[in-house]
Design an enzyme around this catalytic site. Structure first.
Site: not given
Lengths: 346, 346, 346, 346
Positions: B44, B47
């Site tokens: 994450t 990202h």
């Protein structure tokens, strides 16, 4: 005992069925012979009548078809211990082997070696029928044979509805065929806070309402997801039962579901379709149950409990009662779709 | 206490991250202030670094990112009762409200009002960090801070693996990222009869093997379904854990599953895809669990049990240990894919 | 806001209670202040009135007692997010810590650090009362405050009844106090095939019958086990709920149970007693649940669902409505045993 | 095939057993005839030898006794579909009817019409034995017949251990007989955080330790509850398995249990005893399972999985291997208590 009997045959690999004379069968040591009193026509029987793709692959003519029945035991094999002459019985359609992994771990309804009565092997649309003791179900004689012949969809509904909690839950049921309306009745009787039934036909929605749905929605006229959200304070339903076999109904149901809810899928879809697995399953985090048949024999016991306590009256879904000789008419009514259960009396 | 600290910021709505000075935060009455000892980089975080579509919609710069950490409590609010100065803690990423339907019925991991640490609100990639007591987890001080900073993927694996029975079962795991190899280790340690791990990269398959997989398959080179059937006497696996996020893996898993088996879906798919719901779900009759995050706090207790009993050693999946100031290097390693967990030491 | 209020105190370590003036309390940042509209007297309050052995050990005078209430929010702390001024709320008696093992794994009802409202800490028998947000329950305003003040026994009944399956089951309930008759109502509403309620008092049996019991038995006049066997075709009941707190009732229940059935034990016994563990537990193979309090917050949601769908009307068990100033009369009625719930209106 | 065979008979209603010649039996259409290769002596056989009170009431001499065996199929009835000549099989002791409520709802192990092999009907302590197909279990031929003849206690242990969660849990096992040590092994193999085994005999504690117990306690020398609390940070164990059949062990176990924990009771107590139901069950709120026999056939599948994956090696609990003709010696060893399993080779 009569030596010849009437029987409905799929005689040749082509559409249609014929009634013919056949020999009365002889029960083996663990079988009973029953005089059929009533038999119901199932959607599967219509597929066989029509000789659709599935039937062509699976059904071996000539064969007596039919699997939903109620009959009286008139003869029993010497090793039969749980049934007596005079008992009123029905039979589970799935003739299970009892010996495979699934059968031996509580999943006989998905038996690896299953044979379906009236599909893979001799059916019950005849004056007499042989039933293996291990697939026989002893009925409550206070209930009428017609109702008892129609209890299999109730069993499917029982399995779907009770694959998770119902009491105090909000429940969305997509589809109001015989199984769908039985499901609405069961949810209502089992303490659901609110039952929302959805279909495209007013005839069916009316039946769902009569059987116990609190809210009925015509998916052709209303925004289903929006209505469900309104009916559930914006939380979504706790439980979604898919009994329509429509990808659109599937998606609407998933969109109407509360995160962490329960989904039970019984409807049959014609082909694979797109699913938003990431958002509707992984992130939404439901538990999803695939529902095939009826768990043996829990579902039969529960169905009996609901029938004999008077909670579920299947007379409400039997829309047509016809004579056995008029079977052709029964199949035409089934094909029209304007009916609940069609029962033949023998 | 230091008044300024280092922190990794997503400063502007564009790719990249910067390390900057920030004020040391002040804990409220129910918070603790921790000195961060180690922090792990999660997918994450990458990202957010890349500023992908999802990040653009969700992350509000300027913000300190990061959510996987281990730190020492150096100050506590006056209403804190369960933690002491000196405790070694980690924190659950999901800052849950505790008051919505999901939180109040055991599903805080899918809290309706959830805020994610380091995504929606201040993260932990900094020298000091404030942790609300109700999201703090007291660690076993015998385990190293680096390992403790990397326990969240173990928690995800715990949730996925133990959403059903494991002991004595055959298990197929699609995907050998950090969560997938933790899952293989857990299944092995929890008495699975056979664990089959599948991936496309030899590097990852090797890690799965070391962590406990009995059989590893390279999906690029082998016929997965055929091999699984061979390994299970033609019955299929009892359990299928999807951790690859690939529609092809999903289909292979469903085809490898024993009728009536269990499926737990954790992988994230880029978009909706075709599913054969009729055959793979309705007829095959599995139970399917959507897995989102980590059930609170059952998964933390179980993860701790496996770590402190010595059954799971996360050192095996930590492939890189770097200095906090070298965070940029850590992100580049993560982007290469040639790694397990990348841990920053502070 | 009024600065002084009426409150019922256990003032000294001796029998009796007094109504006195007290300061209106001030809510903290995560609390709400409520104007009490109705409060119910529980058996526990009577124990404190009587100053029995248990009370002497646990209750610290001077203290305002009482824990069953419904009130209106008139002030809220600054960190309160889920409640608004004007909301009609009740409160869970168990003030749980939220941080111990039990709280963190779904068992806050058996919190290790629990404090009981009106027992260990300030109670609600007063004009105003402070309620921490995390123990507050927002009621449906369509239901009357008196009924809402009496919903805790319904919650206990919900927990006991739904600790296992109910739909289609035969159920034996020992004891027809407020919780026992709520249990009968719930079982009936949740699709039980047959509910058999047992007590020694005709007054209570009549209430059970009105609430939904199919069969009521006076244990002083009938052979309970024999009757249960007759009512269940000799199979025994599927489920046995013990709410009488009597060793004899316990034994009769175990003897009436079908092998493999379910037992849920809520009744409190004065002292240990002989149990035939070998025959009644090991060989008979039931699942037995000890029931302590009400699972949070599942039971509150379910209780609400049954109330707002109109399935359960607690008015039927409220036998006495009195003024707050007449509290002494209320306690005397409670001590007589000739009552259901006694509610004080403020 | 031989026409005569050796067999161990309870010939008269008196203590003792005799070996005599008997006719080789003939299998029916759904039976197989097996050549017995190994047979184990169970505690039940010793009771019959001793002709204790229970035996006098239940066993009908003259009868061949014995129920734990492994044999090779040498003849099969014409309706047998799941077994072949040459298969190595064992048999479930509980010859269930398959038709009662319990059998039809997944509880064949507590069949209402059960007959026990070697107790109610012909046993297996003979050169040849007839096994109904529905009670036969096909073994993995890679495992030795002696081990396979001793797998029933493993089945009991499997049922007890896996009646709830094991992975990551702390577990107390009272009793280190064959079932108790199998339970310790299973818990260890299934990921328990800590397994604490208790007994009075060092011989048995040593066996428990070898099979996987992390901590062993001699209840005659140590304060069990205090030690368990120390080993579990004062929380108590998550799971308590009672396999000692002692009221004292029962009480110690309940006192050592974490509130909300799990209890599974397999031990047989000579008579009823005092239980503090209020504090140990109602307030402590555990789930308690009565364990009778072995759930069919889940426990057999799991036992097989643990054996063939090499996780459990029953050779470790077989302390004596004797010739069939020396059966008398075997019974004397069993009566001494200084043994694990005693296996007779044929």
């Amino acid at each position: 005992m009569a030596e010849k009997m009437r029987a409905i045959f799929k005689e040749k690999p082509a559409p249609g069925l014929v009634m013919k004379q056949a020999d009365v069968p002889t029960p083996g040591p663990r079988d009973v012979l029953v005089k059929i009193l009533a038999a119901s026509i199932c959607g599967t029987d219509v597929h066989i009548y029509d000789w659709d793709e599935w039937s062509q692959k699976r059904v071996p003519p000539p064969i007596i078809i039919g699997h939903e029945f109620c009959g009286k035991v008139i003869e029993k094999g010497r090793d039969v211990t749980s049934l007596e002459i005079g008992d009123l019985i029905s039979g589970e359609t799935h003739l299970y082997c009892g010996l495979c992994y699934q059968c031996r771990t509580g999943d006989a309804h998905i038996c690896k070696n299953v044979k379906l009565r009236g599909v893979d092997t001799t059916g019950c649309f005849s004056d007499y029928h042989v039933v293996p003791e291990n697939t026989a179900w002893k009925n409550d004689p206070k209930i009428s044979p017609e109702v008892l012949s129609a209890q299999e969809p109730l069993g499917n509904a029982v399995f779907t509805v009770f694959s998770g909690e119902v009491a105090g839950k909000t429940i969305l049921i997509m589809g109001c065929g015989p199984i769908g309306v039985c499901a609405a009745a069961l949810c209502h009787q089992a303490g659901a806070e609110k039952v929302i039934s959805v279909d495209l036909k007013e005839f069916r929605l009316k039946m769902a309402k009569e059987m116990g749905a609190d809210v009925v929605l015509n998916a052709g006229e209303e925004d289903v997801v929006k209505r469900v959200m309104n009916e559930t304070d914006g939380e979504g339903v706790d439980v979604f039962l898919e009994m329509a076999g429509s990808p659109k109904a599937f998606k609407q149901g998933m969109d109407s579901l509360k995160p962490g809810g329960r989904v039970s899928l019984l409807g049959i879809y014609k082909k694979p379709f797109e699913v938003d697995v990431t958002n509707d399953i992984v992130f939404k985090a439901p538990v999803i149950h695939g529902i095939n048949g009826r768990k043996l024999w829990d579902t039969w016991y529960k169905a009996r409990a609901f029938m004999r306590s008077g909670r579920i009256d299947l007379n409400k879904i039997i829309t047509h009662r016809i004579k056995f000789d008029d079977f052709e008419k029964g199949f035409q009514i089934m094909k029209s779709g304007e009916c609940g259960k069609v029962v033949m009396k023998l």
